[in-house]
Write an enzyme that holds these catalytic residues in place. Structure first.
Site, PDB file in Angstrom:
ATOM      1  N   GLY A 244       0.774  -1.134   0.082  1.00  0.00           N
ATOM      2  CA  GLY A 244       0.074  -0.016   0.115  1.00  0.00           C
ATOM      3  C   GLY A 244       0.868   1.150  -0.102  1.00  0.00           C
ATOM      4  O   GLY A 244       0.314   2.435  -0.220  1.00  0.00           O
ATOM      5  N   GLU A 280       4.017  -6.979   1.904  1.00  0.00           N
ATOM      6  CA  GLU A 280       3.770  -7.061   0.407  1.00  0.00           C
ATOM      7  C   GLU A 280       3.597  -5.726  -0.620  1.00  0.00           C
ATOM      8  O   GLU A 280       2.503  -5.466  -1.058  1.00  0.00           O
ATOM      9  CB  GLU A 280       2.252  -7.651   0.380  1.00  0.00           C
ATOM     10  N   PRO A 281       4.623  -5.298  -0.615  1.00  0.00           N
ATOM     11  CA  PRO A 281       4.683  -3.918  -1.538  1.00  0.00           C
ATOM     12  C   PRO A 281       4.763  -4.376  -2.590  1.00  0.00           C
ATOM     13  O   PRO A 281       5.343  -5.371  -3.481  1.00  0.00           O
ATOM     14  CB  PRO A 281       6.030  -3.244  -1.122  1.00  0.00           C
ATOM     15  N   GLY A 282       3.921  -3.549  -3.851  1.00  0.00           N
ATOM     16  CA  GLY A 282       3.906  -3.808  -4.907  1.00  0.00           C
ATOM     17  C   GLY A 282       4.338  -2.416  -5.852  1.00  0.00           C
ATOM     18  O   GLY A 282       5.723  -2.325  -6.054  1.00  0.00           O
ATOM     19  N   ARG A 319      -4.678   3.438 -15.753  1.00  0.00           N
ATOM     20  CA  ARG A 319      -4.952   4.217 -14.464  1.00  0.00           C
ATOM     21  C   ARG A 319      -5.686   5.448 -14.737  1.00  0.00           C
ATOM     22  O   ARG A 319      -6.618   5.754 -13.939  1.00  0.00           O
ATOM     23  CB  ARG A 319      -3.532   4.359 -13.824  1.00  0.00           C
ATOM     24  N   TYR A 323      -8.969   5.581 -12.606  1.00  0.00           N
ATOM     25  CA  TYR A 323      -8.992   6.322 -11.228  1.00  0.00           C
ATOM     26  C   TYR A 323      -8.764   7.783 -11.302  1.00  0.00           C
ATOM     27  O   TYR A 323      -8.452   8.245 -10.508  1.00  0.00           O
ATOM     28  CB  TYR A 323      -7.930   5.438 -10.443  1.00  0.00           C
ATOM     29  N   CYS A 349     -11.653   4.619 -28.800  1.00  0.00           N
ATOM     30  CA  CYS A 349     -12.880   5.402 -28.984  1.00  0.00           C
ATOM     31  C   CYS A 349     -13.851   5.289 -27.955  1.00  0.00           C
ATOM     32  O   CYS A 349     -14.912   4.658 -27.731  1.00  0.00           O
ATOM     33  CB  CYS A 349     -13.858   4.592 -30.096  1.00  0.00           C
ATOM     34  N   GLU A 350     -13.175   6.409 -26.946  1.00  0.00           N
ATOM     35  CA  GLU A 350     -13.805   6.467 -25.923  1.00  0.00           C
ATOM     36  C   GLU A 350     -13.510   7.990 -25.302  1.00  0.00           C
ATOM     37  O   GLU A 350     -12.414   8.121 -25.081  1.00  0.00           O
ATOM     38  CB  GLU A 350     -13.668   5.359 -24.500  1.00  0.00           C
ATOM     39  N   TYR A 378       1.080  -1.396 -12.255  1.00  0.00           N
ATOM     40  CA  TYR A 378      -0.169  -1.305 -12.802  1.00  0.00           C
ATOM     41  C   TYR A 378      -0.109  -0.717 -14.009  1.00  0.00           C
ATOM     42  O   TYR A 378      -1.485   0.101 -14.477  1.00  0.00           O
ATOM     43  CB  TYR A 378      -1.273  -0.648 -11.738  1.00  0.00           C
TER      44      TYR A 378
HETATM   45  N1  LLP Z   1      -1.307  -7.259  -1.055  1.00  0.00           N
HETATM   46  C1  LLP Z   1      -2.530  -7.146  -1.344  1.00  0.00           C
HETATM   47  C2  LLP Z   1      -3.502  -8.256  -0.468  1.00  0.00           C
HETATM   48  C3  LLP Z   1      -3.028  -6.455  -2.308  1.00  0.00           C
HETATM   49  O1  LLP Z   1      -4.340  -6.686  -2.559  1.00  0.00           O
HETATM   50  C4  LLP Z   1      -2.288  -5.445  -3.043  1.00  0.00           C
HETATM   51  C5  LLP Z   1      -2.736  -4.548  -4.048  1.00  0.00           C
HETATM   52  C6  LLP Z   1      -0.934  -5.583  -2.573  1.00  0.00           C
HETATM   53  C7  LLP Z   1      -0.775  -6.278  -1.640  1.00  0.00           C
HETATM   54  C8  LLP Z   1      -0.155  -4.535  -3.192  1.00  0.00           C
HETATM   55  O2  LLP Z   1      -0.481  -3.046  -3.175  1.00  0.00           O
HETATM   56  P1  LLP Z   1       0.541  -1.985  -3.448  1.00  0.00           P
HETATM   57  O3  LLP Z   1       1.995  -1.985  -2.359  1.00  0.00           O
HETATM   58  O4  LLP Z   1       0.817  -2.066  -4.830  1.00  0.00           O
HETATM   59  O5  LLP Z   1      -0.251  -0.815  -3.236  1.00  0.00           O
HETATM   60  N2  LLP Z   1      -4.741  -1.108  -9.930  1.00  0.00           N
HETATM   61  C9  LLP Z   1      -4.528  -0.247  -8.703  1.00  0.00           C
HETATM   62  C10 LLP Z   1      -3.989  -0.646  -7.671  1.00  0.00           C
HETATM   63  C11 LLP Z   1      -4.854  -1.998  -7.114  1.00  0.00           C
HETATM   64  C12 LLP Z   1      -3.924  -2.482  -5.797  1.00  0.00           C
HETATM   65  C13 LLP Z   1      -4.844  -3.927  -5.649  1.00  0.00           C
HETATM   66  N3  LLP Z   1      -3.948  -4.611  -4.679  1.00  0.00           N
HETATM   67  C14 LLP Z   1      -3.784   1.154  -9.336  1.00  0.00           C
HETATM   68  O6  LLP Z   1      -3.340   1.133 -10.395  1.00  0.00           O
HETATM   69  O7  LLP Z   1      -3.577   2.043  -8.479  1.00  0.00           O
END
Ligand code: LLP
Length: 433
Positions: A244, A280-282, A319, A323, A349-350, A378
């Site tokens: 997050g 769990e960073p993404g 994105r 969003y 076309c949107e 993402y």
């Molecule tokens: N753990 C879980 C259970 C999750 O559902 C997610 C993201 C993460 C970790 C990683 O979160 P992060 O560190 O990346 O914030 N498509 C959207 C973001 C959706 C996130 C979904 N879950 C966007 O482009 O902003």
């Protein structure tokens, strides 16, 4: 001419190169739209997070959904990271990239029996369980293969992450996790589960979180529940604090939480926890390490707006349309040029196929190359072939070199698998059950 009417000549920041690679030459060679990621920047983020967590017993499980390209996952594997997966596809990608099963955690509200079975077969570390029905499914599938599944309850702490509603996950109204009251009942009855070892907690309150307070609140709620469980005789070996952490999409505007402050919040809330911490960073690991290179196709003078029509679209980077997300857009060519404002749009076309509205940019001409920033997370992983536009190519950059890590999809590949409706078959009612 009055000074107010004369064009402004600003030195708008530009991005001629990325990770030592000349972007103009790269785009000329590989075409656009093109995702380019900096291996150096990804390694730097991994190192920064590891340094912030120094001294804690942690496993960083990269959230594969943010960017699931094999080469990106290989960088995570090389950095010693694990993976947070949400599907069989992500499991397969993580394993193929060399991420050990014992560093993989499985999240998500809709795990199927076959996905649970595959994860057990691979020997993943644990399941983050989102509902009682899922807990029973894991028990059933584990029993069938005479295995023991390790599980953490995903707690929904009812905390407002102060982020976009579509990526907020920790409110009671969201589909994720279970209340502390429900989790309490699971633990009270945990001995009825012969094939699930319920000994972990998990929390993930949302994404692109720009304030440390929601993290702190969620962590304190989890910590209090952990203490209660331990007193009640339920050992907890791991606490997964989710992902997050937000990133800077808009220079001079966004103020992300520093990794050190985030780590400090974890240390404070869980100072006396003696088990393993999972993260769990993404986004934080990859977003700012990626750009989407795109060329200006044409400039359209509308009656009210000037449109900059790019060769990238919402199918490549969703994105902004999904969003209303801001992504900085920089010209690749440096130089002093008059500034103007454009609505930056794609060819789909949107009306929603808009990257930016009334964005200040240097005067552009067809063929100009732009770099859409913050596209490492993402971006490609959420892309589609909508409007029958093939998936963009992806390239990894590393200190002056590049490697293609996904070739541009061909039109043939895009339609492979489709067929005329010629081979008609009937099903009998009992087969439909
Ligand atoms: N753990 C879980 C259970 C999750 O559902 C997610 C993201 C993460 C970790 C990683 O979160 P992060 O560190 O990346 O914030 N498509 C959207 C973001 C959706 C996130 C979904 N879950 C966007 O482009 O902003």
């Amino acid at each position: 001419m009055a000074p107010t009417n004369s064009p402004r000549h600003d030195t708008i920041p530009s991005q001629p190169s990325f990770d030592g690679v000349d972007l103009d030459a790269l785009a000329a060679r590989l075409g656009t739209p093109l995702y380019a990621y900096s291996a150096t920047a990804i390694r730097r983020r991994i190192g920064e997070l590891q340094a912030a967590l120094h001294g804690l017993d942690t496993t960083i499980c990269y959230a594969v959904k943010a960017n699931s390209n094999r080469a990106v996952l290989e960088l995570m594997a090389a950095g010693g990271l694990g993976a947070d997966i949400v599907s069989a596809g992500e499991l397969q990608r993580a394993l193929a990239a060399g991420i050990p099963a014992e560093r993989i955690v499985f999240s998500g509200v809709g795990k199927t029996d076959s996905e649970i079975d595959m994860a057990l077969e691979a020997g993943i570390d644990r399941f983050n369980v989102e509902s009682l029905d899922e807990l029973h499914a894991i028990e059933r599938v584990a029993q069938a293969r005479q295995a023991i599944a390790c599980a953490a309850v995903r707690i929904n702490p009812d905390v407002d992450a102060l982020t976009h509603a579509k990526i907020s996950t920790g409110r009671a109204e969201n589909k994720f996790g279970v209340s502390i009251a429900e989790a309490r009942r699971w633990f009270a009855e945990r001995r009825q589960l012969a094939h699930v070892r319920l000994d972990g907690l998990h929390v993930h309150i949302g994404s692109q979180i720009m304030d440390v307070e929601p993290f702190r609140l969620a962590l304190h709620r989890i910590a209090a529940f952990w203490r209660e469980l331990v007193k009640a005789g339920h050992p907890i070996v791991s606490i997964d604090v989710g992902g997050g952490l937000g990133v800077r999409y808009r220079t001079g505007h966004d103020q992300p939480v520093a990794a050190a402050d985030y780590a400090q919040a974890i240390r404070e809330a869980l100072a006396d926890f003696d088990g393993r911490l999972l993260l769990e960073p993404g986004r934080w690991l990859v977003a700012e390490a990626g750009v989407l290179l795109t060329r200006v196709l044409r400039i359209k003078e509308g009656t009210e707006r000037r449109f900059l029509v790019l060769d990238a679209a919402m199918n490549d980077l969703q994105r902004p349309s999904l969003y209303d997300a801001w992504h900085d857009i920089l010209p690749v060519a440096p130089g002093l040029r008059p500034t103007t404002t454009y609505d930056v749009v794609g060819p789909v076309c949107e009306t929603g196929d808009t990257f930016a509205r009334e964005r200040a940019l240097p005067e552009c001409a067809p063929g100009d190359l732009l770099a859409i920033q913050g596209a490492g997370a993402y971006g490609a992983s959420m892309s589609s072939t909508y409007n029958s536009r093939p998936l963009a190519a992806e390239v990894m950059l590393d200190a002056g070199r590049y490697a293609v890590i996904r070739r541009r999809q061909t039109l043939e590949e895009m339609v492979a698998g489709e067929k005329s409706a010629r081979d008609w078959q009937a099903v009998r009612p009992q087969e439909q059950a």
